[in-house]
Design a protein around this motif. Structure first.
Motif, PDB file in Angstrom:
ATOM      1  N   ASN A  40      11.375   8.318  -3.838  1.00 51.32           N
ATOM      2  CA  ASN A  40      10.379   7.542  -3.095  1.00 51.32           C
ATOM      3  C   ASN A  40      10.655   7.616  -1.590  1.00 51.32           C
ATOM      4  O   ASN A  40       9.719   7.708  -0.783  1.00 51.32           O
ATOM      5  CB  ASN A  40      10.371   6.078  -3.544  1.00 51.32           C
ATOM      6  CG  ASN A  40       9.175   5.765  -4.423  1.00 51.32           C
ATOM      7  OD1 ASN A  40       9.300   5.717  -5.638  1.00 51.32           O
ATOM      8  ND2 ASN A  40       8.012   5.571  -3.827  1.00 51.32           N
ATOM      9  N   LEU A  69       3.901   5.154  -1.605  1.00 50.01           N
ATOM     10  CA  LEU A  69       4.807   4.211  -2.263  1.00 50.01           C
ATOM     11  C   LEU A  69       4.353   3.924  -3.694  1.00 50.01           C
ATOM     12  O   LEU A  69       5.166   3.571  -4.551  1.00 50.01           O
ATOM     13  CB  LEU A  69       4.882   2.905  -1.467  1.00 50.01           C
ATOM     14  CG  LEU A  69       5.817   2.899  -0.255  1.00 50.01           C
ATOM     15  CD1 LEU A  69       5.617   1.639   0.571  1.00 50.01           C
ATOM     16  CD2 LEU A  69       7.272   3.015  -0.700  1.00 50.01           C
ATOM     17  N   VAL A  83       9.750   8.673  -9.666  1.00 52.97           N
ATOM     18  CA  VAL A  83       9.478   7.765  -8.552  1.00 52.97           C
ATOM     19  C   VAL A  83       9.344   6.358  -9.106  1.00 52.97           C
ATOM     20  O   VAL A  83       9.268   6.158 -10.318  1.00 52.97           O
ATOM     21  CB  VAL A  83       8.193   8.169  -7.785  1.00 52.97           C
ATOM     22  CG1 VAL A  83       8.383   9.450  -7.003  1.00 52.97           C
ATOM     23  CG2 VAL A  83       7.007   8.302  -8.735  1.00 52.97           C
ATOM     24  N   TRP A 131       9.400  10.924  -0.451  1.00 51.54           N
ATOM     25  CA  TRP A 131       7.944  10.881  -0.404  1.00 51.54           C
ATOM     26  C   TRP A 131       7.455  10.160   0.859  1.00 51.54           C
ATOM     27  O   TRP A 131       6.561  10.654   1.558  1.00 51.54           O
ATOM     28  CB  TRP A 131       7.402  10.172  -1.645  1.00 51.54           C
ATOM     29  CG  TRP A 131       7.146  11.068  -2.805  1.00 51.54           C
ATOM     30  CD1 TRP A 131       8.015  11.394  -3.808  1.00 51.54           C
ATOM     31  CD2 TRP A 131       5.928  11.761  -3.097  1.00 51.54           C
ATOM     32  NE1 TRP A 131       7.416  12.245  -4.704  1.00 51.54           N
ATOM     33  CE2 TRP A 131       6.135  12.487  -4.304  1.00 51.54           C
ATOM     34  CE3 TRP A 131       4.696  11.842  -2.469  1.00 51.54           C
ATOM     35  CZ2 TRP A 131       5.149  13.271  -4.879  1.00 51.54           C
ATOM     36  CZ3 TRP A 131       3.702  12.637  -3.052  1.00 51.54           C
ATOM     37  CH2 TRP A 131       3.933  13.340  -4.230  1.00 51.54           C
TER      38      TRP A 131
END
Length: 427
Positions: free
Chosen positions: A66, A360, A380, A69
């Motif tokens: 995450n 998110l 994730v 990302w």
């Protein structure tokens, strides 16, 4: 009158407040409450579920991914959107280009995931990414000739170690050498291969034929060149004496080859390079590349969104400021870096923050693109939330704790966005 206005205001707001409470406030409150209980929900677990988030390897991988990302995907999408928006202002077909770049936004995450799962297929005949990669690789590197080819036990060849094959006896000048092989799929044969034929003797030299000792439809004889059998064009033949290569040659379209007199008395070897597996491209969905590969699919979808918003902001930039900078001697790069980008800073912040909130919660692309073998490596938080809450060994308490963690991660970004909007409104 004031009371009537308040009643009317409450009447209009009540449906929205009821929906907000039922769909937002209650789920948040329930998730927070449930996160302090065990798997069954009957015993108070305290902070055990939160402690597990930071001790479980799978969840820690999700947290790490995450973070990747949040840093990479919004930044790359915003930068590409900025580049596209600036460049399309300078071309006549800019509108058509914007339409093409924005078009992926019309595709659902599910459809995009299926598209990129096919794009990243390992087989170059199916996956576009590997088809391009293998094509470029084979342009600069010699491709395999005859993978999986091998001799039969009745053939005059034996294993020579490290994947090579050698003749059982040394060769003699003036005597035709036969190097038959089987196991070559018709699709792997050179398109310009010709029917094999016996080599013409050449005084003092070693001549021979390397061919596919297999007749379509059957009826062929082993160790004999039959009419329908093809030569192994391009196969490399080496003459080896005392462990050293003294001569080498490649077979022609009809399988014939000629070696100089120095090969007399040597063993002929078909080196392993002839039989190595062909380059099969990159394992895009393997453990090391699966997250960057999925981020590539996300950028493909959302760069168009960033471009459209930035292009709208760019349209409101005063042209006289840009012209004044050029008149003062600034080149195009300086105008872009010192004038255009600072003026677009509010728009860039909107795009960046919006995409950060979006990534998110990323779930669809990871769930669809990552194969089962690599899903742990691509994990994730949103995917881990689903797996913990609804998997085979579900733990709603842990899933609720992950949901609360996601909420806590989103709140600072949302607070920053709200403050920025209020600051803009006061100007």
């Amino acid at each position: 009158m004031t009371g009537t206005r308040k009643a009317v205001a409450v009447g209009f707001l009540l449906p929205a407040l009821v929906l907000l409470g039922a769909l937002v406030v209650y789920p948040i409150g329930y998730s927070l409450h449930r996160s302090f209980f065990d798997q069954s929900g009957s015993a108070f677990a305290g902070l055990d579920n939160y402690r597990e988030i930071f001790t479980d390897d799978s969840i820690l991988t999700a947290v790490k991914n995450n973070a990747i990302w949040v840093v990479v995907a919004p930044t790359v999408s915003t930068v590409l959107g900025l580049i596209f928006a600036v460049l399309t202002e300078r071309v006549r077909w800019g509108t058509a280009f914007k339409l093409i770049v924005f078009m992926p936004m019309a595709i659902s995450m599910l459809a995009a995931g299926i598209i990129f799962r096919l794009v990243y297929e390992q087989d170059p005949d199916r996956g576009v990414a590997n088809a391009v990669w293998v094509g470029v690789h084979d342009t600069f590197a010699e491709s395999a000739g005859f993978p999986k080819a091998h001799p039969l036990p009745v053939h005059p060849l034996k294993a020579g170690g490290a994947g090579a094959f050698v003749t059982e006896e040394p060769v003699t000048a003036g005597k035709d050498v036969l190097l038959p092989l089987v196991g070559v799929a018709p699709a792997k044969m050179p398109s310009d291969a010709k029917p094999a034929r016996a080599a013409k003797p050449d005084d003092g030299k070693i001549t021979g034929t390397a061919w596919l000792d297999f007749t379509k439809g059957g009826g062929g004889r082993p160790n004999t060149i039959d009419a329908k059998e093809l030569g192994l064009k391009g196969i490399k033949v080496e003459a080896v004496k005392d462990g050293k290569v003294v001569a080498s040659a490649r077979a022609g379209a009809d399988g014939t080859f000629t070696l100089p007199a120095s090969a007399d008395g040597a063993l002929l070897r078909l080196p392993a390079d002839n039989f190595r597996e062909p380059y099969n491209g990159v394992n895009w969905l393997g453990p090391s590349l699966v997250t960057p590969a999925i981020i590539g699919g996300y950028v493909w979808m959302w760069a168009g969104f960033a471009m459209v918003l930035i292009a709208a902001g760019l349209a409101s930039v005063p042209r006289e400021l840009l012209e004044a900078a050029r008149v003062d001697g600034a080149n195009e790069w300086q105008v872009f870096r010192r004038v255009t980008v600072p003026l677009l800073a509010p728009v860039l912040a909107v795009v960046l923050v919006t995409l950060m909130i979006n990534v998110l919660k990323i779930f669809d692309l990871v769930f669809i693109i990552a194969p089962g073998s690599a899903q742990d490596d691509a994990n994730v938080l949103a995917l881990q939330l689903y797996r913990s809450s609804f998997g085979t060994d579900s733990n709603p308490g842990l899933g609720s704790a992950i949901a609360v963690l996601l909420l806590l991660l989103v709140i600072p970004v949302m607070a920053f966005n709200i403050r920025r909007i209020r600051r803009e409104a006061r100007r």
